[in-house]
Design an enzyme around this catalytic site. Structure first.
Site, PDB file in Angstrom:
ATOM      1  N   ASP A   1       0.912  -1.170  -0.040  1.00 42.43           N
ATOM      2  CA  ASP A   1      -0.083  -0.077  -0.190  1.00 42.43           C
ATOM      3  C   ASP A   1       1.009   1.219   0.108  1.00 42.43           C
ATOM      4  O   ASP A   1       1.973   1.239  -0.706  1.00 42.43           O
ATOM      5  CB  ASP A   1      -0.987  -0.135   1.131  1.00 42.43           C
ATOM      6  CG  ASP A   1      -2.254   0.814   0.985  1.00 42.43           C
ATOM      7  OD1 ASP A   1      -2.223   1.960   1.027  1.00 42.43           O
ATOM      8  OD2 ASP A   1      -3.242   0.035   0.505  1.00 42.43           O
TER       9      ASP A   1
ATOM     10  N   HIS B   1      -3.531   5.941   3.955  1.00 40.16           N
ATOM     11  CA  HIS B   1      -4.248   4.637   3.730  1.00 40.16           C
ATOM     12  C   HIS B   1      -3.211   3.431   4.195  1.00 40.16           C
ATOM     13  O   HIS B   1      -3.924   2.665   4.953  1.00 40.16           O
ATOM     14  CB  HIS B   1      -4.285   4.408   2.158  1.00 40.16           C
ATOM     15  CG  HIS B   1      -5.417   3.425   1.701  1.00 40.16           C
ATOM     16  ND1 HIS B   1      -5.177   2.112   1.381  1.00 40.16           N
ATOM     17  CD2 HIS B   1      -6.506   3.613   1.701  1.00 40.16           C
ATOM     18  CE1 HIS B   1      -6.170   1.542   0.981  1.00 40.16           C
ATOM     19  NE2 HIS B   1      -7.032   2.266   1.186  1.00 40.16           N
TER      20      HIS B   1
ATOM     21  N   SER C   1     -11.523  -1.665   1.279  1.00 35.87           N
ATOM     22  CA  SER C   1     -10.256  -1.647   1.854  1.00 35.87           C
ATOM     23  C   SER C   1      -9.833  -1.875   3.096  1.00 35.87           C
ATOM     24  O   SER C   1      -8.808  -2.051   3.464  1.00 35.87           O
ATOM     25  CB  SER C   1      -9.631  -0.561   1.241  1.00 35.87           C
ATOM     26  OG  SER C   1     -10.304   0.703   1.711  1.00 35.87           O
TER      27      SER C   1
END
Length: 845
Positions: A131, A189, A515
């Site tokens: 990520d 994220h 996610s």
């Protein structure tokens, strides 16, 4: 059509058409030696998973030259993958929260704590995340990086300044998530996902799903660029595999629907080596069937959908009132000033920054009126909080009418008496908008007099969500694949999730999306791996899950992951296969076998078997996809199943087979997806096996949309379309754009060139978006789907009789483009299995 033209050039940039990934049958060094000056090496792959390389080519001739090498066995185009954006994201807000009690955050993360019942925490298991990096200096994530740290593995494959060009890559061994706060893509994220898996927060008294695991992070995103090519992602997967990760989690995706895309194939190979690869299924649940993203669409990749949380966040709203009636409801002392504290929610899950006491007003004299504030409000109220009944018209209009009347904020009261779980996202609202339930709205109404005021605070509260609201998230993408394979396979908590953020983004936040559901499942699997007993079952998905049998398996797969049931249940009972696919009518598998294994060392199992059908999904109307899907509740709209035997006794250590004979629903149209569950019940444990099939044939679904807009030819100016019977005039190389909209996915799309009705060759494969394994288009552009596809033809072609694939340019003359698409399950050698469209005449000069 004007909108189509305005983004035409954006679509062409969707893929790096001059970049390719090549798999070789021999070590990659031999192919590197054959690269010439027109071929530029990007990545190399050398493992037991994959021998190959990715290359940038200066010309089409260079592409075909290397493809002709006898050692090249597979070729994929380099494509850009997007990180899934959060459905709700609070990182742009500066105001933070104060927990109401020491238990507030523990309640909001209540679904994380199954590990405590099992006395396991994932110790000894390695979980890799691919990520945007990780802020390992966060106290809840260990505070350090390297040997002996919670975050012990990782690499930055691109660098903060990565802008999509290969030249901008600045890789390093440090996967730190430290983008400046003003970065255009600084969302934290990766840090957020890491906290879901492994956080251990002493200050706020909460943990992730598996706080004892060791983390690895492979950073693949820069600070100001939102996509990453699949060759970099494949390299990250290879690195995570080589580092010994037991579980690898990905919360990113590209148009899917097929299991053959390069990243999905790489992930599937890792699964075959005994590593569990978890991938988010995507966030476009409102866009219909056949939309699992890649790599979640990979054959044995565990694809994860999202469900709601057991608690939802809210903030404290204070009401100050001297209303005599209101005071009598809450106190026997008529002289006191009531300060009522109620919960408000926001669609961003963040508190308001209105740190002031403001008058509370209602636009109507009565409570719970219809069409409240749907028309301009005649009475003006300067700087107030206006409380409105939501509904009757567009809520954006209600908010704007409140603003025109002088409001500084709006509180919507909804029609539910329970916790307001589902709230409307109003990004275009002209004022801050809060939500309360009907009961609290009535209390606030009862407090009203000329002196009633209110204040929004940042005191964080945890509200218990009713059991009836524990459902599949509306944004969670739906399966199945185009080949009618089950996706998603399992569900995780993905709504209103609390986790860690980088220190420069206020350290914590709430987000929603598949996610966030994927790392939830990854952490649960780490707990199970710690006990070393789930290797076989988890290749597809745990059969021990909490299932809503009304929900279709195209939305929830096998159901919500149940770590308790899997932990204890797999020592007792196992069902295989974990999914029964009945396919479509043409390929119908009417009778299938289900094997039940008794793993208990001493006890017989007495099993009763039942069939629980789910609502049938109506995904098409007159062969065109519906967005969203409709679920049928008509009589005879579900399948019927005969189980033989329907009860069975299995000795310890033995297995038995059950015949599953299915009859599709009778009272439905063609191309509907029926589904349900076969449930084996014992006094010790139950196990559910999902199934699905289609009424009608995938091959009969239309591929090409044919109307006044598609297929079409566009001019290079991006402003003009060629009419149906018009002849187009173009100057090489500024040739026409071909615009195609797919109603169904296709394995192959061919673009061939005709002159005088004779086929002379095909458009080179480097022109625009790849033409293999294409997902169907959606009505709108989403994070991983397109409203249509486009390719530009520059006048170049590869002649039909050209064995060495030399690229040529057509001479001056009149030509047509012929588009051919292969139907699902179609035979490439059968002309009846192709749909064909022929363009108007194109004059090339």
């Amino acid at each position: 059509m004007k909108r189509i033209l305005s983004i035409l050039f954006l679509l062409v940039a969707f893929t790096n058409a001059e970049n390719y990934i090549l798999e070789t049958s021999v070590p990659v060094s031999s192919l590197i030696d054959s690269l010439d000056s027109t071929m530029h090496l990007r990545q190399t792959f050398n493992s037991d998973l994959f021998h190959g390389l990715s290359v940038h080519f200066d010309s089409v001739e260079s592409v075909h030259k290397l493809m002709r090498n006898k050692n090249v066995i597979n070729v994929w185009p380099v494509q850009q993958f997007s990180q899934y954006s959060s459905v709700k994201d609070n990182t742009s807000y500066k105001e933070f929260f104060v927990p109401k009690t020491m238990d507030t955050l523990h309640q909001l993360t209540n679904d994380n704590y199954a590990y405590k019942k099992l006395n396991l925490d994932g110790t000894g298991i390695k979980v890799g995340i691919i990520d945007s990096g990780i802020d390992y200096t966060h106290p809840a994530l260990g505070g350090c990086f390297g040997n002996g740290c919670k975050v012990a593995y990782g690499y930055d494959l691109v660098g903060n300044a990565y802008n999509g060009s290969y030249e901008s890559i600045r890789s390093s061994p440090d996967p730190m998530d430290d983008c400046p706060h003003n970065s255009t893509f600084s969302m934290g994220h990766g840090t957020f996902l890491s906290g879901i898996v492994a956080a251990n927060d002493k200050e706020y008294n909460w943990t992730g799903v598996a706080p004892g695991v060791t983390l690895g992070m492979w950073k693949v995103y820069g600070c100001n660029y939102s996509t990453v090519p699949n060759d970099i992602l494949m390299k990250a997967l290879e690195m995570a595999y080589m580092a010994g990760m037991d579980v690898i989690s990905l919360s990113l995706g590209l148009h899917g629907g097929w299991q053959e895309e390069a990243l999905a194939e790489m992930a599937n190979r890792i699964v075959s080596k005994g590593v569990h690869v978890i991938a988010a299924n995507g966030n476009i649940g409102a866009n219909g069937l056949f939309l699992p993203a890649s790599p979640a669409s990979g054959k044995n990749v565990i694809s994860v959908g999202s469900t709601s949380n057991s608690y939802v966040p809210a903030y404290e709203f204070q009401v100050f009132s001297e209303n005599e009636f209101f005071i009598r409801r809450f106190s026997t002392d008529s002289n006191i000033f009531i300060n009522l504290k109620k919960a408000y929610r926001t669609f961003t899950e963040t508190p308001f920054q209105l740190n002031e006491v403001l008058p509370i007003v209602f636009p109507s004299k009565k409570f719970n009126v219809k069409n409240d504030a749907c028309k301009p409000i005649t009475r003006k109220h300067a700087d107030c909080i206006m409380v409105i009944h939501q509904g009757g018209c567009n809520p954006i209009e209600q908010v704007e009418n409140a603003r025109q009347a002088g409001a500084k904020a709006v509180i919507f009261y909804t029609d539910t008496y329970n916790t307001t779980v589902r709230i409307t996202v109003l990004e275009a609202a002209s004022l801050p908008v809060a939500f309360v339930n009907l009961f609290d709205g009535n209390l606030i109404y009862s407090s009203i007099n000329n002196q009633t005021t209110g204040k929004f605070t940042n005191v964080l509260m945890a509200l218990d969500a009713p059991n009836s609201s524990r459902t599949v998230s509306g944004f969670s993408s739906q399966g199945p694949t185009n080949e009618l394979q089950l996706k998603p396979e399992i569900m995780g908590v993905g709504e209103n999730v609390f986790s860690t953020l980088p220190r420069n983004l206020k350290m914590y936040g709430f987000r929603s999306g598949t996610s966030t559901a994927a790392p939830f499942v990854a952490g649960q699997i780490a707990i199970l791996l710690q006990k070393k007993r789930v290797e076989s079952v988890l290749k597809v998905g745990p059969p021990f899950s909490n299932v809503s049998y009304v929900e279709s398996s195209i939305r929830q797969g096998a159901g919500m992951i149940n770590i308790d049931g899997t932990y204890y249940g797999q020592d007792i009972l196992e069902a295989s296969p974990a999914f029964l696919g009945f396919n479509d009518t043409e390929n119908f598998k009417k009778c299938q076998k289900l094997t039940l294994h008794n793993h208990h060392p001493t006890r017989k199992l007495f099993l009763s078997l039942i069939h629980l059908p789910s609502l049938t999904a109506i995904g098409h109307k007159q062969e065109e996809p519906l967005e969203p899907v409709i679920f049928s509740n008509l009589n005879n709209s579900v399948s019927s199943v005969i189980l033989s035997p329907d009860s069975i006794e299995i000795l310890p250590g033995h297995s038995a087979q059950v015949s599953v004979k299915l009859s599709p629903p009778k009272n439905i149209f063609h191309h509907e997806i029926y589904s349900g569950y076969i449930v084996a019940i014992s006094d010790l444990v139950n196990v559910s096996v999902p199934y699905l099939g289609m009424s009608g044939n995938m091959k009969d679904l239309k591929i090409l949309e044919r109307n006044e807009n598609f297929p079409a030819i566009g001019f290079p100016d991006g402003k003009t379309m060629l009419q149906k019977k018009q002849t187009g005039h173009f100057t090489i190389p500024n040739g026409p754009y071909l615009l195609i909209r797919l109603l169904t996915g296709t394995q192959i799309l061919k673009i061939e060139i005709l002159k005088d009705s004779l086929k002379i060759g095909s458009v080179p494969v480097d022109e625009g978006i790849p033409r293999r394994w294409l997902m169907r288009n959606t009505r709108e552009f989403t994070e991983y789907s397109n409203g249509y596809y486009s390719w530009q033809w520059h006048g170049d072609y590869i002649a039909s009789d050209n064995t060495d694939k030399t690229v040529k340019f057509v001479s001056v003359g009149a030509y047509q483009l012929m588009v051919s698409v292969l139907k699902v399950f179609g035979d490439k050698q059968n002309s009846d299995d192709w749909e064909v469209w022929l363009s108007p005449l194109l004059i090339m000069k």
